[in-house]
Design a protein around this motif. Structure first.
Motif, PDB file in Angstrom:
ATOM      1  N   ILE A   1      -6.656  -9.121  -2.600  1.00 44.02           N
ATOM      2  CA  ILE A   1      -7.608  -9.958  -3.337  1.00 44.02           C
ATOM      3  C   ILE A   1      -9.005  -9.413  -3.067  1.00 44.02           C
ATOM      4  CG2 ILE A   1      -8.662 -12.240  -3.511  1.00 44.02           C
ATOM      5  CD1 ILE A   1      -5.887 -13.433  -2.929  1.00 44.02           C
ATOM      6  N   ASP A   2      -9.707  -9.085  -4.146  1.00 43.27           N
ATOM      7  CA  ASP A   2     -11.066  -8.560  -4.043  1.00 43.27           C
ATOM      8  C   ASP A   2     -12.106  -9.669  -4.137  1.00 43.27           C
ATOM      9  OD1 ASP A   2     -10.313  -5.737  -3.983  1.00 43.27           O
ATOM     10  OD2 ASP A   2      -9.695  -6.064  -6.057  1.00 43.27           O
ATOM     11  N   ASP A   3     -11.932 -10.564  -5.072  1.00 47.94           N
ATOM     12  CA  ASP A   3     -12.892 -11.646  -5.322  1.00 47.94           C
ATOM     13  C   ASP A   3     -12.119 -12.942  -5.518  1.00 47.94           C
ATOM     14  OD1 ASP A   3     -14.928  -9.610  -5.597  1.00 47.94           O
ATOM     15  OD2 ASP A   3     -14.285  -9.335  -7.673  1.00 47.94           O
ATOM     16  N   LEU A   4     -12.580 -13.990  -4.875  1.00 46.96           N
ATOM     17  CA  LEU A   4     -12.010 -15.328  -5.050  1.00 46.96           C
ATOM     18  C   LEU A   4     -13.171 -16.302  -5.053  1.00 46.96           C
ATOM     19  CD1 LEU A   4      -9.569 -17.310  -5.111  1.00 46.96           C
ATOM     20  CD2 LEU A   4      -9.688 -17.306  -2.611  1.00 46.96           C
ATOM     21  N   PHE A   5     -13.267 -17.098  -6.120  1.00 51.24           N
ATOM     22  CA  PHE A   5     -14.402 -18.011  -6.227  1.00 51.24           C
ATOM     23  C   PHE A   5     -14.009 -19.240  -7.026  1.00 51.24           C
ATOM     24  CE2 PHE A   5     -18.273 -19.551  -8.377  1.00 51.24           C
ATOM     25  CZ  PHE A   5     -19.070 -19.794  -7.274  1.00 51.24           C
ATOM     26  N   VAL A   6     -14.454 -20.397  -6.535  1.00 48.85           N
ATOM     27  CA  VAL A   6     -14.294 -21.668  -7.242  1.00 48.85           C
ATOM     28  C   VAL A   6     -15.662 -22.345  -7.248  1.00 48.85           C
ATOM     29  CG1 VAL A   6     -13.197 -23.945  -7.187  1.00 48.85           C
ATOM     30  CG2 VAL A   6     -11.870 -21.909  -6.571  1.00 48.85           C
ATOM     31  N   LEU A   7     -16.033 -22.898  -8.393  1.00 49.98           N
ATOM     32  CA  LEU A   7     -17.305 -23.614  -8.479  1.00 49.98           C
ATOM     33  C   LEU A   7     -17.404 -24.651  -7.374  1.00 49.98           C
ATOM     34  CD1 LEU A   7     -17.564 -24.234 -12.329  1.00 49.98           C
ATOM     35  CD2 LEU A   7     -18.973 -22.678 -10.962  1.00 49.98           C
ATOM     36  N   GLU A   8     -18.589 -24.781  -6.799  1.00 44.29           N
ATOM     37  CA  GLU A   8     -18.777 -25.679  -5.662  1.00 44.29           C
ATOM     38  C   GLU A   8     -18.294 -27.103  -5.955  1.00 44.29           C
ATOM     39  OE1 GLU A   8     -22.155 -26.945  -2.403  1.00 44.29           O
ATOM     40  OE2 GLU A   8     -22.675 -25.526  -3.985  1.00 44.29           O
ATOM     41  N   GLU A   9     -18.615 -27.610  -7.161  1.00 44.20           N
ATOM     42  CA  GLU A   9     -18.225 -28.986  -7.487  1.00 44.20           C
ATOM     43  C   GLU A   9     -16.725 -29.146  -7.728  1.00 44.20           C
ATOM     44  OE1 GLU A   9     -19.753 -27.030 -11.307  1.00 44.20           O
ATOM     45  OE2 GLU A   9     -20.359 -27.078  -9.208  1.00 44.20           O
ATOM     46  N   GLN A  10     -16.004 -28.040  -7.800  1.00 43.02           N
ATOM     47  CA  GLN A  10     -14.553 -28.083  -8.017  1.00 43.02           C
ATOM     48  C   GLN A  10     -13.759 -27.755  -6.750  1.00 43.02           C
ATOM     49  OE1 GLN A  10     -12.969 -28.945 -10.849  1.00 43.02           O
ATOM     50  NE2 GLN A  10     -14.874 -29.324 -11.920  1.00 43.02           N
ATOM     51  N   ARG A  11     -14.443 -27.478  -5.656  1.00 42.05           N
ATOM     52  CA  ARG A  11     -13.763 -27.110  -4.410  1.00 42.05           C
ATOM     53  C   ARG A  11     -13.058 -28.314  -3.811  1.00 42.05           C
ATOM     54  NH1 ARG A  11     -18.676 -23.296  -2.438  1.00 42.05           N
ATOM     55  NH2 ARG A  11     -18.391 -21.789  -4.108  1.00 42.05           N
ATOM     56  N   GLU A  12     -12.092 -28.009  -2.966  1.00 43.53           N
ATOM     57  CA  GLU A  12     -11.263 -29.009  -2.271  1.00 43.53           C
ATOM     58  C   GLU A  12     -10.430 -29.832  -3.245  1.00 43.53           C
ATOM     59  OE1 GLU A  12     -13.295 -31.175   0.792  1.00 43.53           O
ATOM     60  OE2 GLU A  12     -14.412 -29.396   1.421  1.00 43.53           O
ATOM     61  N   GLN A  13     -10.109 -29.239  -4.397  1.00 40.03           N
ATOM     62  CA  GLN A  13      -9.239 -29.902  -5.370  1.00 40.03           C
ATOM     63  C   GLN A  13      -7.977 -29.084  -5.625  1.00 40.03           C
ATOM     64  OE1 GLN A  13     -11.300 -31.360  -8.888  1.00 40.03           O
ATOM     65  NE2 GLN A  13     -13.200 -31.487  -7.737  1.00 40.03           N
ATOM     66  N   GLY A  14      -7.813 -27.972  -4.884  1.00 36.13           N
ATOM     67  CA  GLY A  14      -6.597 -27.178  -4.998  1.00 36.13           C
ATOM     68  C   GLY A  14      -6.705 -25.935  -5.850  1.00 36.13           C
ATOM     69  N   HIS A  15      -7.868 -25.673  -6.437  1.00 36.89           N
ATOM     70  CA  HIS A  15      -8.001 -24.505  -7.308  1.00 36.89           C
ATOM     71  C   HIS A  15      -7.880 -23.189  -6.540  1.00 36.89           C
ATOM     72  CE1 HIS A  15      -9.962 -27.707  -9.689  1.00 36.89           C
ATOM     73  NE2 HIS A  15      -9.364 -27.095 -10.696  1.00 36.89           N
ATOM     74  N   GLY A  16      -8.526 -23.096  -5.397  1.00 36.77           N
ATOM     75  CA  GLY A  16      -8.451 -21.866  -4.601  1.00 36.77           C
ATOM     76  C   GLY A  16      -7.027 -21.578  -4.158  1.00 36.77           C
ATOM     77  N   ARG A  17      -6.364 -22.593  -3.658  1.00 30.59           N
ATOM     78  CA  ARG A  17      -4.963 -22.441  -3.244  1.00 30.59           C
ATOM     79  C   ARG A  17      -4.102 -22.032  -4.434  1.00 30.59           C
ATOM     80  NH1 ARG A  17      -2.115 -24.708   1.133  1.00 30.59           N
ATOM     81  NH2 ARG A  17      -3.995 -25.879   1.606  1.00 30.59           N
TER      82      ARG A  17
END
Length: 151
Positions: free
Chosen positions: A83-99
């Motif tokens: 994985i080179d880049d992984l990013f989730v908008l701050e207001e969407q974090r801790e909702q499971g998108h990164g996982r």
């Protein structure tokens, strides 16, 4: 609320660009137009090794991205996905998108018989490393970069 992970499509360029600019800013980097267009061309070229996925919210807006590529592991006689880049908008974090993005990369690998997914993180980035520690094991490898040669 559902999480949809999919490949980026041609109509996603400007939404993807906004995410990628936020990602660059998060790391204190400036994303040039030329650089962004180059990366986008990689992601939309099926023959290129760099691949990408995006996280989409219920309204169809892009809220996260991941870019990755295949890496040979000669001593193991195997391949890994890096994985080179992984990013989730701050207001969407801790909702499971990164996982979900990381799991989607693992699923891509599984279809090719690749069961190793790895990435690097800054040691000082304790917030994101707390998340990573929940789903992965940190390696003991230190990454080195060759210093540029002076003329």
């Amino acid at each position: 609320m559902g999480i949809t992970i999919r490949e980026p499509g041609e109509g996603d360029f400007f939404s993807w660009l906004a995410l990628y600019e936020d990602y660059a800013a998060f790391y204190g980097r400036t994303l040039t137009d030329q650089g962004a267009l180059l990366v986008w061309s990689w992601l939309t070229d099926a023959a290129h090794t760099e691949r990408g996925l995006v996280a989409v919210d219920d309204e169809g807006a892009l809220v996260g991205l991941v870019h990755f590529h295949d890496v040979p592991r000669p001593l193991d006689g195997r391949h890994a996905l890096q994985i080179d880049d992984l990013f989730v908008l701050e207001e969407q974090r801790e909702q499971g998108h990164g996982r979900a993005l990381i799991e989607a990369v693992a699923a891509v690998g599984a279809t090719s018989g690749i069961d190793i997914v790895e990435w690097i993180a800054k040691p000082a980035d304790t917030e994101v490393r707390g998340f990573y520690d929940e789903i992965a094991d940190a390696s003991e490898v230190v990454v080195y970069r060759l210093r540029p040669q002076e003329s």
